[in-house]
Design a protein around this motif. Structure first.
Motif, PDB file in Angstrom:
ATOM      1  N   SER A 125      39.179  53.094  17.288  1.00  0.00           N
ATOM      2  CA  SER A 125      39.932  52.136  18.098  1.00  0.00           C
ATOM      3  C   SER A 125      41.227  51.779  17.385  1.00  0.00           C
ATOM      4  CB  SER A 125      39.108  50.851  18.283  1.00  0.00           C
ATOM      5  OG  SER A 125      38.940  50.219  17.027  1.00  0.00           O
ATOM      6  N   VAL A 130      44.178  49.758  12.563  1.00  0.00           N
ATOM      7  CA  VAL A 130      44.984  48.739  11.887  1.00  0.00           C
ATOM      8  C   VAL A 130      44.311  48.311  10.583  1.00  0.00           C
ATOM      9  CG1 VAL A 130      45.687  46.315  12.033  1.00  0.00           C
ATOM     10  CG2 VAL A 130      46.186  47.891  13.923  1.00  0.00           C
ATOM     11  N   TYR A 159      50.467  41.926  18.143  1.00  0.00           N
ATOM     12  CA  TYR A 159      49.038  42.170  18.425  1.00  0.00           C
ATOM     13  C   TYR A 159      48.611  43.409  17.674  1.00  0.00           C
ATOM     14  CZ  TYR A 159      44.581  42.856  20.753  1.00  0.00           C
ATOM     15  OH  TYR A 159      43.239  43.010  21.000  1.00  0.00           O
ATOM     16  N   HIS A 160      47.597  43.244  16.832  1.00  0.00           N
ATOM     17  CA  HIS A 160      47.108  44.368  16.048  1.00  0.00           C
ATOM     18  C   HIS A 160      45.597  44.471  16.155  1.00  0.00           C
ATOM     19  CE1 HIS A 160      51.123  44.973  14.501  1.00  0.00           C
ATOM     20  NE2 HIS A 160      51.176  43.698  14.138  1.00  0.00           N
ATOM     21  N   GLU A 234      54.718  46.258  15.627  1.00  0.00           N
ATOM     22  CA  GLU A 234      54.734  47.204  16.748  1.00  0.00           C
ATOM     23  C   GLU A 234      56.198  47.534  17.046  1.00  0.00           C
ATOM     24  OE1 GLU A 234      52.779  43.672  18.415  1.00  0.00           O
ATOM     25  OE2 GLU A 234      52.030  45.080  19.920  1.00  0.00           O
ATOM     26  N   SER A 239      51.109  43.854  23.999  1.00  0.00           N
ATOM     27  CA  SER A 239      50.107  42.916  24.497  1.00  0.00           C
ATOM     28  C   SER A 239      50.625  41.492  24.595  1.00  0.00           C
ATOM     29  CB  SER A 239      48.881  42.935  23.586  1.00  0.00           C
ATOM     30  OG  SER A 239      48.340  44.228  23.597  1.00  0.00           O
ATOM     31  N   ILE A 270      50.120  51.356  21.399  1.00  0.00           N
ATOM     32  CA  ILE A 270      50.617  51.389  22.770  1.00  0.00           C
ATOM     33  C   ILE A 270      51.815  52.324  22.906  1.00  0.00           C
ATOM     34  CG2 ILE A 270      52.032  49.991  24.338  1.00  0.00           C
ATOM     35  CD1 ILE A 270      49.999  47.780  24.114  1.00  0.00           C
TER      36      ILE A 270
HETATM   37  C1  PLP Z   1      49.601  47.454  19.156  1.00  0.00           C
HETATM   38  C2  PLP Z   1      48.112  47.412  19.258  1.00  0.00           C
HETATM   39  N1  PLP Z   1      47.376  47.519  18.146  1.00  0.00           N
HETATM   40  C3  PLP Z   1      46.035  47.499  18.179  1.00  0.00           C
HETATM   41  C4  PLP Z   1      45.369  47.366  19.362  1.00  0.00           C
HETATM   42  C5  PLP Z   1      43.880  47.313  19.375  1.00  0.00           C
HETATM   43  O1  PLP Z   1      43.339  48.451  19.920  1.00  0.00           O
HETATM   44  P1  PLP Z   1      41.792  48.463  20.357  1.00  0.00           P
HETATM   45  O2  PLP Z   1      41.684  47.559  21.516  1.00  0.00           O
HETATM   46  O3  PLP Z   1      41.563  49.920  20.668  1.00  0.00           O
HETATM   47  O4  PLP Z   1      41.011  48.021  19.184  1.00  0.00           O
HETATM   48  C6  PLP Z   1      46.095  47.258  20.549  1.00  0.00           C
HETATM   49  C7  PLP Z   1      45.411  47.110  21.844  1.00  0.00           C
HETATM   50  O5  PLP Z   1      46.000  46.891  22.877  1.00  0.00           O
HETATM   51  C8  PLP Z   1      47.500  47.269  20.496  1.00  0.00           C
HETATM   52  O6  PLP Z   1      48.240  47.127  21.588  1.00  0.00           O
END
Ligand code: PLP
Length: 454
Positions: A125, A130, A159-160, A234, A239, A270
């Protein structure tokens, strides 16, 4: 234990009602559970640009699921690869064992990355990617003999994902406050770059705001460069409501990191895989980080997968500084899972053979015009776009932040278009196979919804 008054999922026919699952047991993620269970929105199938809702309606996917189905839904080459792999090698342990597809995917992926970023660590994921990248940064500085470099710099509104590392470096307060007692201790946050006063209604990158990067110099003065392990941002924040980097901003962050020997991590979960009309944000903006986290589009979201893409000298430093035996005490049972690897290889092949990243680039100006066609619609205070990402920011209703955005999302869903609302910003990011008439339709529906939401 089931409750007596069980809410049931909607079903296609009366005959299914008795067998439809109860809605009580599932604790839904990032969802208002009580409201959802009172009025569920169920998806039961998908193909190309459309979902099928439980009531049989076709829903145009304006968000590529959650920014992840970049090649469109249920693409046969990808589903076939998964089916076939499931019958050949369903699982192989990734610790002290390997299987060819994971190595092949790592190799294929590196061909899409900036020069020098050619070592890949797989997880499942974006959140895992991250947290893995933060651990790699710490391991790197230990290997380099600078173990005091432990501080991470994130950014407000970043958002991470949802791991403890991710929420600590992330800057979305609502994601942190329930867990605030136990976040990573040595973290600071750059200011975000959202500046409506100067940049409202910008097409593409805003002109104003490169100076926001200078806050990093202030943090260096405050904490000492030799305590900072890495900056994570990012390239385009998604998000949090789509924040597009001002011209010169990412370049300046790179420059300051270089000056002080700080690692730069781009979270491309993203922005990767064609979303911006380029392979990655690094390519789009011409700024090369030291590590990149990816997920979502890597398998077209068919099988969960994430990865950290690492400069090879970072890998070399960690691996070669260690004695015999395991060099990095980190990994997941499903790192490089065979089904995910098969899905990833098939996905990259679809991206290549269909030229989807180039397609996204060629649609960008049509997309931009469609986004900005909503200028003047009720309650709109900003429109912004980059690649195949668009955002419509609404004036929050006094005393009820987020309500107007959510109601607009509901209206769009009723009208057959899936958009995403984060607070009072609507984000659109359809699969890259989207057709021009579908783009026009999406924004027509959003416009109508805005006119129907007070
Ligand atoms: C920039 C970023 N990092 C990390 C994530 C987390 O990813 P996940 O939901 O697959 O854990 C997201 C999810 O939208 C994201 O937009």
């Amino acid at each position: 234990m089931t409750t007596t008054s069980t809410t049931r999922a909607p079903s296609h026919s009366n005959a299914d009602v008795a067998t439809a699952p109860s809605l009580e047991e599932l604790w839904m993620p990032f969802t208002a559970n009580r409201a959802f269970k009172r009025a569920p929105r169920m998806l039961v199938a998908a193909k190309d640009m459309y979902y099928t809702a439980a009531d049989g309606r076709q829903i145009l996917d304006g968000t590529a699921g959650l920014w992840c189905v970049n090649a469109g839904h249920c693409r046969e080459p990808i589903t076939a690869a998964i089916r076939e792999q499931a019958g050949v090698l369903d699982y192989a342990p990734p610790f002290q064992m390997g299987h060819p597809l994971a190595f092949e995917l790592a190799q294929q992926l590196t061909r899409m990355l900036p020069d020098g970023i050619d070592r890949i660590f797989f997880g499942n994921s974006g959140s895992e990617a991250v947290d893995t990248s933060l651990k790699i940064a710490l391991a790197y500085w230990q290997a380099k003999g600078e173990p005091q470099r432990v501080r991470f710099i994130g950014r407000q509104r970043g958002y991470h994902g949802v791991g403890f590392g991710g929420i600590a470096v992330g800057g979305i307060e609502s994601n942190r406050k329930q867990f605030a007692g136990q976040l990573l201790p040595a973290v600071d946050h750059l200011p975000h770059t959202h500046d409506l006063e100067n940049n409202a209604y910008t097409r593409g990158q805003p002109q104003h705001g490169a100076h926001f990067a200078d806050a990093l110099e202030e943090m260096v003065i405050k904490h000492g460069a030799n305590t900072i392990a890495a900056v994570i941002i990012e390239p385009v924040a998604g998000s949090t409501g789509v924040i597009i980097p001002p011209k010169g901003y990412l370049e300046r962050i790179r420059e300051i990191c270089d000056k002080h020997g700080i690692l730069l991590i781009f979270d491309e979960v993203i922005t990767g895989f064609g979303r911006l009309g380029a392979s990655f944000g690094a390519e789009k903006f011409g700024v090369v980080p030291d590590m990149m986290t990816v997920a979502k589009g890597i398998t077209n979201a068919t099988v969960p997968m994430g990865a950290v893409c690492v400069r090879h000298d970072i890998y070399d430093a960690v691996v070669n500084s260690s004695g015999a035996g395991i060099e990095l005490f980190h990994g997941y049972t499903y790192s490089g899972h065979p089904l995910a690897a098969a899905a990833g290889l098939a996905t990259l092949e679809v991206y290549r053979t269909e030229g989807l990243f180039e397609r996204a680039a060629s649609l960008e100006s049509f997309w931009e015009d469609a986004v900005h066609s909503l200028r003047g619609a009720p309650n709109v205070i900003d429109l912004r776009n980059i690649g195949i990402v668009g955002a419509i920011e609404l004036e929050p209703r006094p005393g009820a932040p987020g309500a107007r955005g959510f109601e607009t999302f509901l209206k769009c869903f009723e009208a057959g278009v899936l958009v995403r609302s984060t607070a009072d910003t609507l984000a659109l990011s359809p699969p890259l196979i989207v057709e021009r008439d579908q783009i026009s339709h999406m924004f027509e529906v959003v416009g109508n919804a805005l006119r129907n939401v007070a």
